[in-house]
Write a protein that holds these residues in place. Sequence first.
Motif, PDB file in Angstrom:
ATOM      1  N   VAL A 110      -0.744  41.909 -60.557  1.00 36.96           N
ATOM      2  CA  VAL A 110       0.128  43.354 -60.272  1.00 36.96           C
ATOM      3  C   VAL A 110       1.886  42.686 -60.161  1.00 36.96           C
ATOM      4  CG1 VAL A 110       0.290  45.476 -58.905  1.00 36.96           C
ATOM      5  CG2 VAL A 110      -1.508  44.655 -59.508  1.00 36.96           C
ATOM      6  N   SER A 111       2.703  43.406 -61.363  1.00 39.44           N
ATOM      7  CA  SER A 111       4.240  43.293 -60.698  1.00 39.44           C
ATOM      8  C   SER A 111       4.591  43.925 -59.166  1.00 39.44           C
ATOM      9  CB  SER A 111       5.297  43.846 -62.001  1.00 39.44           C
ATOM     10  OG  SER A 111       6.127  42.978 -61.469  1.00 39.44           O
ATOM     11  N   LEU A 112       5.255  43.939 -58.049  1.00 41.22           N
ATOM     12  CA  LEU A 112       4.883  44.589 -56.940  1.00 41.22           C
ATOM     13  C   LEU A 112       6.756  44.729 -57.083  1.00 41.22           C
ATOM     14  CD1 LEU A 112       3.739  42.411 -54.153  1.00 41.22           C
ATOM     15  CD2 LEU A 112       2.744  44.437 -55.422  1.00 41.22           C
ATOM     16  N   GLU A 113       7.741  43.725 -57.113  1.00 37.82           N
ATOM     17  CA  GLU A 113       9.107  44.166 -57.513  1.00 37.82           C
ATOM     18  C   GLU A 113       9.561  43.196 -58.195  1.00 37.82           C
ATOM     19  OE1 GLU A 113      11.097  43.816 -53.740  1.00 37.82           O
ATOM     20  OE2 GLU A 113       9.017  42.529 -53.233  1.00 37.82           O
ATOM     21  N   THR A 114      10.946  43.424 -58.527  1.00 46.41           N
ATOM     22  CA  THR A 114      12.071  42.762 -59.606  1.00 46.41           C
ATOM     23  C   THR A 114      13.233  42.615 -58.948  1.00 46.41           C
ATOM     24  OG1 THR A 114      11.021  43.531 -62.148  1.00 46.41           O
ATOM     25  CG2 THR A 114      12.731  42.093 -61.872  1.00 46.41           C
ATOM     26  N   GLN A 115      13.748  41.941 -57.887  1.00 46.15           N
ATOM     27  CA  GLN A 115      15.097  41.327 -57.753  1.00 46.15           C
ATOM     28  C   GLN A 115      16.120  40.624 -58.158  1.00 46.15           C
ATOM     29  OE1 GLN A 115      12.344  40.242 -53.695  1.00 46.15           O
ATOM     30  NE2 GLN A 115      14.273  42.016 -52.653  1.00 46.15           N
ATOM     31  N   THR A 116      17.502  40.409 -57.604  1.00 43.26           N
ATOM     32  CA  THR A 116      18.228  40.140 -58.292  1.00 43.26           C
ATOM     33  C   THR A 116      19.377  39.547 -56.649  1.00 43.26           C
ATOM     34  OG1 THR A 116      18.661  40.544 -60.431  1.00 43.26           O
ATOM     35  CG2 THR A 116      20.358  39.426 -59.416  1.00 43.26           C
ATOM     36  N   ILE A 117      19.243  38.379 -57.093  1.00 43.60           N
ATOM     37  CA  ILE A 117      20.062  37.173 -55.559  1.00 43.60           C
ATOM     38  C   ILE A 117      20.820  36.326 -56.722  1.00 43.60           C
ATOM     39  CG2 ILE A 117      18.093  38.408 -53.937  1.00 43.60           C
ATOM     40  CD1 ILE A 117      17.346  35.099 -54.034  1.00 43.60           C
ATOM     41  N   LYS A 118      22.325  36.258 -55.367  1.00 42.10           N
ATOM     42  CA  LYS A 118      22.774  35.053 -55.656  1.00 42.10           C
ATOM     43  C   LYS A 118      21.966  34.210 -54.751  1.00 42.10           C
ATOM     44  CE  LYS A 118      26.884  38.315 -56.872  1.00 42.10           C
ATOM     45  NZ  LYS A 118      28.094  37.996 -57.213  1.00 42.10           N
ATOM     46  N   GLY A 119      22.210  32.786 -55.039  1.00 42.64           N
ATOM     47  CA  GLY A 119      21.847  31.587 -54.387  1.00 42.64           C
ATOM     48  C   GLY A 119      22.328  30.203 -54.487  1.00 42.64           C
ATOM     49  N   ILE A 120      22.195  29.020 -53.589  1.00 42.77           N
ATOM     50  CA  ILE A 120      22.866  28.243 -53.875  1.00 42.77           C
ATOM     51  C   ILE A 120      21.137  26.937 -53.939  1.00 42.77           C
ATOM     52  CG2 ILE A 120      23.723  25.632 -53.802  1.00 42.77           C
ATOM     53  CD1 ILE A 120      25.843  27.688 -52.049  1.00 42.77           C
ATOM     54  N   PHE A 121      21.219  26.305 -55.630  1.00 42.68           N
ATOM     55  CA  PHE A 121      19.832  25.534 -56.293  1.00 42.68           C
ATOM     56  C   PHE A 121      19.974  24.479 -54.901  1.00 42.68           C
ATOM     57  CE2 PHE A 121      18.136  22.489 -58.533  1.00 42.68           C
ATOM     58  CZ  PHE A 121      16.131  22.856 -58.163  1.00 42.68           C
ATOM     59  N   ASP A 122      18.676  24.877 -54.181  1.00 41.12           N
ATOM     60  CA  ASP A 122      18.848  23.216 -52.973  1.00 41.12           C
ATOM     61  C   ASP A 122      17.933  21.916 -53.388  1.00 41.12           C
ATOM     62  OD1 ASP A 122      19.114  22.267 -49.993  1.00 41.12           O
ATOM     63  OD2 ASP A 122      16.948  23.130 -49.534  1.00 41.12           O
ATOM     64  N   GLY A 123      16.446  22.507 -54.785  1.00 40.89           N
ATOM     65  CA  GLY A 123      15.837  21.297 -55.102  1.00 40.89           C
ATOM     66  C   GLY A 123      14.684  21.905 -55.454  1.00 40.89           C
ATOM     67  N   TYR A 124      14.230  21.141 -55.938  1.00 40.19           N
ATOM     68  CA  TYR A 124      12.718  21.336 -56.656  1.00 40.19           C
ATOM     69  C   TYR A 124      11.701  20.361 -55.991  1.00 40.19           C
ATOM     70  CZ  TYR A 124       8.862  20.975 -59.572  1.00 40.19           C
ATOM     71  OH  TYR A 124       7.447  21.120 -60.316  1.00 40.19           O
ATOM     72  N   GLU A 125      10.593  21.013 -54.790  1.00 37.60           N
ATOM     73  CA  GLU A 125       9.611  20.152 -54.160  1.00 37.60           C
ATOM     74  C   GLU A 125       8.489  20.786 -54.434  1.00 37.60           C
ATOM     75  OE1 GLU A 125       9.499  17.993 -49.982  1.00 37.60           O
ATOM     76  OE2 GLU A 125      11.975  18.347 -51.012  1.00 37.60           O
ATOM     77  N   ASP A 126       7.215  19.728 -54.513  1.00 39.85           N
ATOM     78  CA  ASP A 126       5.839  19.986 -53.901  1.00 39.85           C
ATOM     79  C   ASP A 126       5.911  21.340 -55.391  1.00 39.85           C
ATOM     80  OD1 ASP A 126       5.182  18.469 -52.452  1.00 39.85           O
ATOM     81  OD2 ASP A 126       6.041  19.213 -51.073  1.00 39.85           O
ATOM     82  N   GLY A 127       6.041  21.239 -55.848  1.00 34.80           N
ATOM     83  CA  GLY A 127       5.952  22.669 -57.288  1.00 34.80           C
ATOM     84  C   GLY A 127       6.850  24.086 -56.555  1.00 34.80           C
ATOM     85  N   SER A 128       8.132  23.558 -56.365  1.00 34.00           N
ATOM     86  CA  SER A 128       8.133  25.084 -55.961  1.00 34.00           C
ATOM     87  C   SER A 128      10.103  24.138 -55.774  1.00 34.00           C
ATOM     88  CB  SER A 128       8.716  25.893 -54.090  1.00 34.00           C
ATOM     89  OG  SER A 128       7.060  26.137 -54.147  1.00 34.00           O
ATOM     90  N   TYR A 129      10.693  26.037 -56.351  1.00 37.02           N
ATOM     91  CA  TYR A 129      12.157  25.972 -56.224  1.00 37.02           C
ATOM     92  C   TYR A 129      12.666  26.606 -54.929  1.00 37.02           C
ATOM     93  CZ  TYR A 129      10.731  24.313 -61.702  1.00 37.02           C
ATOM     94  OH  TYR A 129      10.107  24.221 -62.669  1.00 37.02           O
ATOM     95  N   SER A 130      13.971  25.762 -54.340  1.00 35.76           N
ATOM     96  CA  SER A 130      14.331  26.452 -53.218  1.00 35.76           C
ATOM     97  C   SER A 130      15.785  26.708 -54.406  1.00 35.76           C
ATOM     98  CB  SER A 130      14.033  25.908 -52.209  1.00 35.76           C
ATOM     99  OG  SER A 130      14.800  24.660 -52.204  1.00 35.76           O
ATOM    100  N   PHE A 131      15.890  27.994 -53.570  1.00 36.97           N
ATOM    101  CA  PHE A 131      17.782  28.222 -53.027  1.00 36.97           C
ATOM    102  C   PHE A 131      17.946  29.242 -52.140  1.00 36.97           C
ATOM    103  CE2 PHE A 131      16.078  28.729 -57.415  1.00 36.97           C
ATOM    104  CZ  PHE A 131      17.778  28.994 -58.557  1.00 36.97           C
TER     105      PHE A 131
END
Length: 123
Positions: A30-51
């Motif tokens: 079930v798609s709960l919501e769609t959002q747009t944010i501005k963020g700074i890419f912090d890295g990729y670790e343990d299968g997750s992308y962080s901003f």
Amino acid sequence: MKNIKNISALIIALLFVSYTGISQEESEEVSLETQTIKGIFDGYEDGSYSFKYKNEDGDNDVIFFDKIKPELLKVYDLNSGKLKGKTFEITFETIEEEEIGDDGDSEYNRTKIITLLKQIQIK
């Protein structure tokens, strides 16, 4: 003879409808919501992308994404780390998946999926 063919067709149709309903119940998204944010890419670790980004209160925060559309990775190779520190406009969906465990209990998992990504310049 016509009645037997009609009954056979009816049974097949009922089995198909029943199977389709059961399949949908086992793993339902079930798609709960769609959002747009501005963020700074912090890295990729343990299968997750962080901003890193600013939340609604204006405080610094970090958001983690579990998945990204494969076509976006062809344009922005977030796995390599070369884009770390770059600013992006990120559009994502939060999906809730219901999974039925072996014991029959329902378990709900939320997954954030990046659906659009655009590198932007901060002025």
